[in-house]
Structures are given as C-alpha cells and as structure tokens.
Scaffold this active site. Structure first.
Site, PDB file in Angstrom:
ATOM      1  N   ILE A  88       0.917  -0.933   0.218  1.00  0.00           N
ATOM      2  CA  ILE A  88       0.026  -0.070   0.114  1.00  0.00           C
ATOM      3  C   ILE A  88       0.798   1.280  -0.108  1.00  0.00           C
ATOM      4  O   ILE A  88       1.839   1.368   1.003  1.00  0.00           O
ATOM      5  CB  ILE A  88      -0.998   0.127   1.471  1.00  0.00           C
ATOM      6  CG1 ILE A  88      -1.730  -1.309   1.086  1.00  0.00           C
ATOM      7  CG2 ILE A  88      -1.762   1.290   1.266  1.00  0.00           C
ATOM      8  CD1 ILE A  88      -2.779  -1.377  -0.030  1.00  0.00           C
ATOM      9  N   HIS A 104      -2.919 -11.207   8.496  1.00  0.00           N
ATOM     10  CA  HIS A 104      -1.622 -11.938   8.052  1.00  0.00           C
ATOM     11  C   HIS A 104      -1.838 -13.255   8.898  1.00  0.00           C
ATOM     12  O   HIS A 104      -2.135 -13.558   9.864  1.00  0.00           O
ATOM     13  CB  HIS A 104      -0.512 -11.261   8.896  1.00  0.00           C
ATOM     14  CG  HIS A 104       0.942 -11.892   8.650  1.00  0.00           C
ATOM     15  ND1 HIS A 104       1.404 -11.571   7.111  1.00  0.00           N
ATOM     16  CD2 HIS A 104       1.590 -12.701   9.195  1.00  0.00           C
ATOM     17  CE1 HIS A 104       2.368 -12.436   7.222  1.00  0.00           C
ATOM     18  NE2 HIS A 104       2.547 -12.868   8.369  1.00  0.00           N
TER      19      HIS A 104
HETATM   20  C1  GAR Z   1      -5.206 -15.382   3.761  1.00  0.00           C
HETATM   21  O1  GAR Z   1      -4.743 -16.585   4.453  1.00  0.00           O
HETATM   22  C2  GAR Z   1      -4.359 -14.140   4.395  1.00  0.00           C
HETATM   23  O2  GAR Z   1      -4.204 -13.933   5.656  1.00  0.00           O
HETATM   24  C3  GAR Z   1      -3.094 -14.133   3.653  1.00  0.00           C
HETATM   25  O3  GAR Z   1      -3.479 -14.582   2.359  1.00  0.00           O
HETATM   26  C4  GAR Z   1      -4.632 -15.601   2.458  1.00  0.00           C
HETATM   27  C5  GAR Z   1      -5.728 -14.988   1.494  1.00  0.00           C
HETATM   28  O4  GAR Z   1      -6.876 -15.988   1.128  1.00  0.00           O
HETATM   29  N1  GAR Z   1      -2.485 -12.795   3.530  1.00  0.00           N
HETATM   30  C6  GAR Z   1      -1.061 -12.529   3.447  1.00  0.00           C
HETATM   31  O5  GAR Z   1      -0.279 -13.786   3.270  1.00  0.00           O
HETATM   32  C7  GAR Z   1      -0.780 -11.416   3.536  1.00  0.00           C
HETATM   33  N2  GAR Z   1       0.640 -11.342   3.882  1.00  0.00           N
HETATM   34  P1  GAR Z   1      -8.229 -15.848   0.617  1.00  0.00           P
HETATM   35  O6  GAR Z   1      -7.886 -15.006  -0.673  1.00  0.00           O
HETATM   36  O7  GAR Z   1      -8.771 -17.042   0.513  1.00  0.00           O
HETATM   37  O8  GAR Z   1      -9.034 -14.602   1.566  1.00  0.00           O
END
Ligand code: GAR
Length: 191
Positions: A88, A104
C-alpha cells in the site's frame, strides 16, 4: 452507513466471509472489491454477490492519487486487505489514517515481512517446528506487516502438520474472526 472497500489478489475466501457477514447489516456495507490481478477469483466471487468490482489499472498502481480519489468519491471509511499482495503506497496510508487494516496468516511479529505471504508463511512455520500458529489483524503503515496489532488468535499445531494443514487451520480462524473484528472496530469508532 460505514462503507468498506476490500482489496484482494487471490481466491477471496476472506472477502467472501466478510461480504456474507455484512449482507443486510444495519450500519456497515461492503461497497466494492478491488484487485490488482485480472485473474483473481475474488473479482468473480464479489460480482456474484452484486458487489461493485474494480481491477486496479497500471496507472492507478503508479499514481495512488487516482485510487484515493476513487475511494473518497465512494465514501469509503475502511479499507480491508484480504490476501492483497501489493504494497500500500505511503500516500494512501496518509489519506486513510488508521483506516486500512490487513490480515496476516501468522502470529506477528513472527513470520512477517516482505515475501511472507500465503504458503510461504505456513512453510516457514512448519520448518521452525513451532507448536502453534495463528492470525493477526493489524493496521497498515508504510512497512510490511508492521502496523499496530488489533487482534490475534492462535491454533495448536500437530507435529505431523504440513504447510497445507496449517493453512487450513489458520484460514478457519481468519474466516471466524475477520468480519467480527471489522464490525467491532467500526462500531467502536462511531461511538
Ligand atoms: C489469507 O490466509 C491471508 O491471511 C493471506 O493470504 C490468504 C488469502 O486467502 N495474506 C497474506 O499472506 C498477506 N501477507 P483468501 O484469498 O482465500 O482470503
């Protein structure tokens, strides 16, 4: 009415949990879902719920003021990152003070920072042999995974758990908590 914008780059399972949770909520509405990736499943998912979707253009990625104008025009009061993998920009952090949050998939400050997303996080957790993992919801500032922590929840791991098992456990926690934490945050703010 508080208007939420969700940013997502991938599957959008958290975005879906949030959209479903706020469907017909009396004071909070998911206004739009934005993605930097044309192929993100999150875009189709949101559209299927009648949510306005927007693919962030290259020009908007390069000049955040364009995106800031779009969000301000739509009256957005909270930006919710749900698996959004672009950084961002500082201008956007300034334009939405304490109004951008991220989820996270680990217990920050451990297993965070640049390159730590999705399966990379869960693989690092398995390699570290820690007995638990979890999720962190935090404010977004100019540094990856560094803003103030709003909420954390943990889950026990088995010695036999592989990265995919950890991902599944953590995702379940994320879906359970993210919508409620957003609701609490906005209701607190409007007091
Ligand atoms: C989730 O586990 C989120 O915590 C992670 O990506 C996944 C998205 O899943 N985010 C990160 O790693 C950010 N650093 P989704 O598209 O099924 O919600």
């Amino acid at each position: 009415m508080d208007q939420i914008a969700i940013f997502a780059s991938g599957t959008g399972s958290n975005a879906k949990a949030i959209i479903q949770y706020f469907d017909e909520h009396e004071s909070i509405k998911v206004n739009c879902l934005l993605s930097n990736k044309p192929s993100a499943k999150a875009l189709d998912m949101a559209a299927s719920f009648g949510i306005h979707t927007k693919l962030i253009s290259r020009a908007e990625l390069e000049n955040p003021m364009l995106l800031i104008d779009f969000l301000k025009e739509r009256g957005i009061s909270l930006i919710v990152l749900a698996g959004y993998l672009k950084k961002i920009p500082a201008d956007m952090v300034k334009a939405f003070p304490n109004a951008i949050i991220n989820i996270h998939p680990a217990l920050l400050p451990d297993f965070g920072g640049k390159g730590m997303y999705g399966m990379h996080v869960h693989q690092a957790v398995v390699e570290a042999g820690v007995g638990k993992s979890g999720m962190t919801i935090h404010y977004v500032n100019e540094v990856y995974d560094d803003g103030g922590i709003i909420f954390q929840a943990s889950v026990d791991l088995e010695e036999t758990d592989q990265a995919a098992d950890v991902a599944k456990k953590v995702l379940t926690l994320e879906h359970r908590h993210y919508p409620k934490v957003i609701e609490q945050l906005l209701l607190e703010r409007s007091k």
